[in-house]
Design a protein around this motif. Structure first.
Motif, short mmCIF file in Angstrom:
data_model
loop_
_atom_site.label_atom_id
_atom_site.label_comp_id
_atom_site.label_asym_id
_atom_site.label_seq_id
_atom_site.Cartn_x
_atom_site.Cartn_y
_atom_site.Cartn_z
N GLY A 35 -14.69 -12.58 2.66
CA GLY A 35 -14.87 -11.72 3.83
C GLY A 35 -15.46 -10.38 3.45
O GLY A 35 -15.57 -10.02 2.27
N THR A 36 -15.82 -9.63 4.47
CA THR A 36 -16.51 -8.36 4.23
C THR A 36 -15.61 -7.29 3.61
O THR A 36 -16.11 -6.37 2.98
CB THR A 36 -17.08 -7.83 5.55
N VAL A 37 -14.28 -7.40 3.80
CA VAL A 37 -13.39 -6.37 3.27
C VAL A 37 -12.95 -6.66 1.84
O VAL A 37 -12.28 -5.84 1.22
CB VAL A 37 -12.14 -6.21 4.16
N GLY A 38 -13.34 -7.80 1.29
CA GLY A 38 -12.90 -8.16 -0.05
C GLY A 38 -11.49 -8.72 -0.06
O GLY A 38 -10.94 -9.06 1.00
N PRO A 39 -10.87 -8.84 -1.23
CA PRO A 39 -9.52 -9.41 -1.31
C PRO A 39 -8.54 -8.64 -0.42
O PRO A 39 -8.49 -7.41 -0.44
CB PRO A 39 -9.17 -9.26 -2.79
N HIS A 40 -7.76 -9.39 0.37
CA HIS A 40 -6.82 -8.73 1.27
C HIS A 40 -5.69 -9.69 1.62
O HIS A 40 -5.81 -10.90 1.49
CB HIS A 40 -7.51 -8.25 2.55
N LEU A 41 -4.60 -9.10 2.10
CA LEU A 41 -3.42 -9.84 2.52
C LEU A 41 -3.27 -9.70 4.03
O LEU A 41 -3.29 -8.59 4.56
CB LEU A 41 -2.18 -9.29 1.82
N ARG A 82 8.11 0.61 3.56
CA ARG A 82 8.83 -0.04 2.46
C ARG A 82 7.89 -0.46 1.32
O ARG A 82 8.37 -0.92 0.27
CB ARG A 82 9.58 -1.26 2.98
N LEU A 83 6.60 -0.36 1.54
CA LEU A 83 5.66 -0.68 0.46
C LEU A 83 5.67 0.44 -0.58
O LEU A 83 5.86 1.62 -0.25
CB LEU A 83 4.24 -0.81 1.02
N PRO A 84 5.46 0.10 -1.85
CA PRO A 84 5.32 1.15 -2.87
C PRO A 84 4.17 2.09 -2.52
O PRO A 84 3.21 1.70 -1.84
CB PRO A 84 5.03 0.36 -4.15
N GLN A 85 4.25 3.31 -2.98
CA GLN A 85 3.19 4.27 -2.72
C GLN A 85 1.86 3.77 -3.30
O GLN A 85 1.82 3.17 -4.37
CB GLN A 85 3.54 5.63 -3.33
N GLN A 86 0.79 4.02 -2.54
CA GLN A 86 -0.57 3.64 -2.95
C GLN A 86 -0.70 2.14 -3.21
O GLN A 86 -1.48 1.71 -4.06
CB GLN A 86 -1.01 4.45 -4.18
N TYR A 87 0.06 1.35 -2.46
CA TYR A 87 0.00 -0.11 -2.60
C TYR A 87 -1.34 -0.64 -2.11
O TYR A 87 -1.89 -1.59 -2.67
CB TYR A 87 1.14 -0.73 -1.79
N ARG A 94 -3.26 -6.13 8.14
CA ARG A 94 -4.13 -6.41 6.98
C ARG A 94 -3.89 -5.35 5.92
O ARG A 94 -3.94 -4.15 6.21
CB ARG A 94 -5.60 -6.41 7.38
N ILE A 95 -3.61 -5.82 4.72
CA ILE A 95 -3.42 -4.91 3.59
C ILE A 95 -4.50 -5.21 2.56
O ILE A 95 -4.60 -6.35 2.06
CB ILE A 95 -2.03 -5.08 2.94
N VAL A 96 -5.31 -4.21 2.25
CA VAL A 96 -6.29 -4.33 1.16
C VAL A 96 -5.65 -3.70 -0.06
O VAL A 96 -5.52 -2.48 -0.14
CB VAL A 96 -7.62 -3.64 1.51
N PRO A 97 -5.21 -4.53 -1.02
CA PRO A 97 -4.46 -3.99 -2.16
C PRO A 97 -5.29 -3.02 -2.99
O PRO A 97 -6.50 -3.21 -3.18
CB PRO A 97 -4.10 -5.23 -2.98
N GLU A 98 -4.63 -1.98 -3.46
CA GLU A 98 -5.27 -1.01 -4.34
C GLU A 98 -5.36 -1.61 -5.75
O GLU A 98 -4.33 -1.99 -6.33
CB GLU A 98 -4.44 0.28 -4.37
N PRO A 99 -6.57 -1.76 -6.31
CA PRO A 99 -6.70 -2.37 -7.64
C PRO A 99 -5.90 -1.67 -8.72
O PRO A 99 -5.51 -2.28 -9.71
CB PRO A 99 -8.21 -2.28 -7.92
N ARG A 100 -5.63 -0.37 -8.53
CA ARG A 100 -4.89 0.38 -9.55
C ARG A 100 -3.38 0.33 -9.34
O ARG A 100 -2.62 0.91 -10.14
CB ARG A 100 -5.36 1.84 -9.55
N SER A 101 -2.94 -0.37 -8.28
CA SER A 101 -1.50 -0.49 -8.02
C SER A 101 -0.94 -1.65 -8.83
O SER A 101 -1.24 -2.81 -8.57
CB SER A 101 -1.24 -0.71 -6.53
N HIS A 102 -0.09 -1.33 -9.79
CA HIS A 102 0.52 -2.39 -10.61
C HIS A 102 1.39 -3.29 -9.75
O HIS A 102 1.44 -4.52 -9.95
CB HIS A 102 1.35 -1.78 -11.74
N ALA A 103 2.10 -2.72 -8.77
CA ALA A 103 2.97 -3.52 -7.91
C ALA A 103 2.15 -4.51 -7.10
O ALA A 103 2.51 -5.70 -6.99
CB ALA A 103 3.77 -2.61 -6.98
N ALA A 104 1.04 -4.06 -6.52
CA ALA A 104 0.20 -4.95 -5.72
C ALA A 104 -0.39 -6.06 -6.57
O ALA A 104 -0.38 -7.25 -6.18
CB ALA A 104 -0.90 -4.16 -5.03
#
Length: 210
Positions: A57-63, A75-80, A7-17
């Motif tokens: 869900g309880t964690v909010g938007p996630h992949l 291989r994910l960008p930093q702070q993704y 599970r990846i919870v994307p960082e809202p400030r990550s442009h790549a995510a």
């Protein structure tokens, strides 16, 4: 064989995510970049890759990314985004007949018209009651007896490849009983329906509390 769920919870400030989440083709490429190189043709199937972007869900938007091998999150960008990994094997091994479960799937609700249609062979999108009927039939064919069903029509998933395919998407949530544990196990491992390369078909299940 171990089955992993990341599970990846994307960082809202990550442009790549945020770019990936707006573009089905970019998200597909990002997910596939996390599996080993050199898998050749049918790499998604060989790695057992299924994924879904969820905004509930309880964690909010996630992949959610399900694989038959560990993915390389370096291989994910930093702070993704933030990561959590779970081994699904104990859950799959514990499935048994008449077990009650909660389920969720975002499915590509579509069917190919038959030879008696005026457009034989054409793939058409299904919405509303027709989509619900589609899921009832697929669930039964994959070892589930639906007890409740909540369906939510979602925006089409659009791939930007040479064909520019649009995949009708519907999220199904509810409670079901397991009729055939092996069919359910295979449905979780292999996914259900079309559009698996673009975030459709991942069946998530959880036992009901007893």
């Amino acid at each position: 064989m171990t089955t992993w769920l990341t599970r990846i919870v994307p960082e809202p400030r990550s442009h790549a995510a945020q770019r990936d989440l707006r573009d089905a083709e970019a998200l597909h490429k990002r997910v596939m970049s996390l599996v080993p190189d050199g898998l050749g043709d049918q790499a998604r199937a060989k790695a057992g890759v299924l994924y879904r972007y969820d905004e509930t869900g309880t964690v909010g938007p996630h992949l959610l990314i399900q694989t038959g091998m560990p993915i390389d999150t370096t291989r994910l960008p930093q702070q993704y985004g933030s990561l959590a990994v779970r081994d699904l094997t104990p859950l799959l091994d514990a499935l048994n007949t008449n077990m009650g479960i909660r389920y969720r799937i975002i499915a590509n609700t579509a069917k190919r018209l038959g030879r008696n249609s005026d457009r034989p062979g054409k793939l058409v999108s299904l919405r509303g009651p027709e989509a619900d009927q589609w899921w009832h039939a697929r669930a039964e064919g994959n070892g589930l007896i639906l007890k409740t069903l909540i369906s939510t029509s979602l925006p089409d998933v659009r791939s930007k490849g040479k064909d520019g395919v649009r995949h009708a998407a519907t999220r199904f949530d509810g409670i079901a009983l397991i009729k055939d544990p092996e069919l359910v196990r295979q449905a979780v491992l292999k996914g259900i329906g079309r559009g698996k390369a673009y975030g459709c078909g991942l069946l998530s299940i959880a036992p009901l509390a007893t």
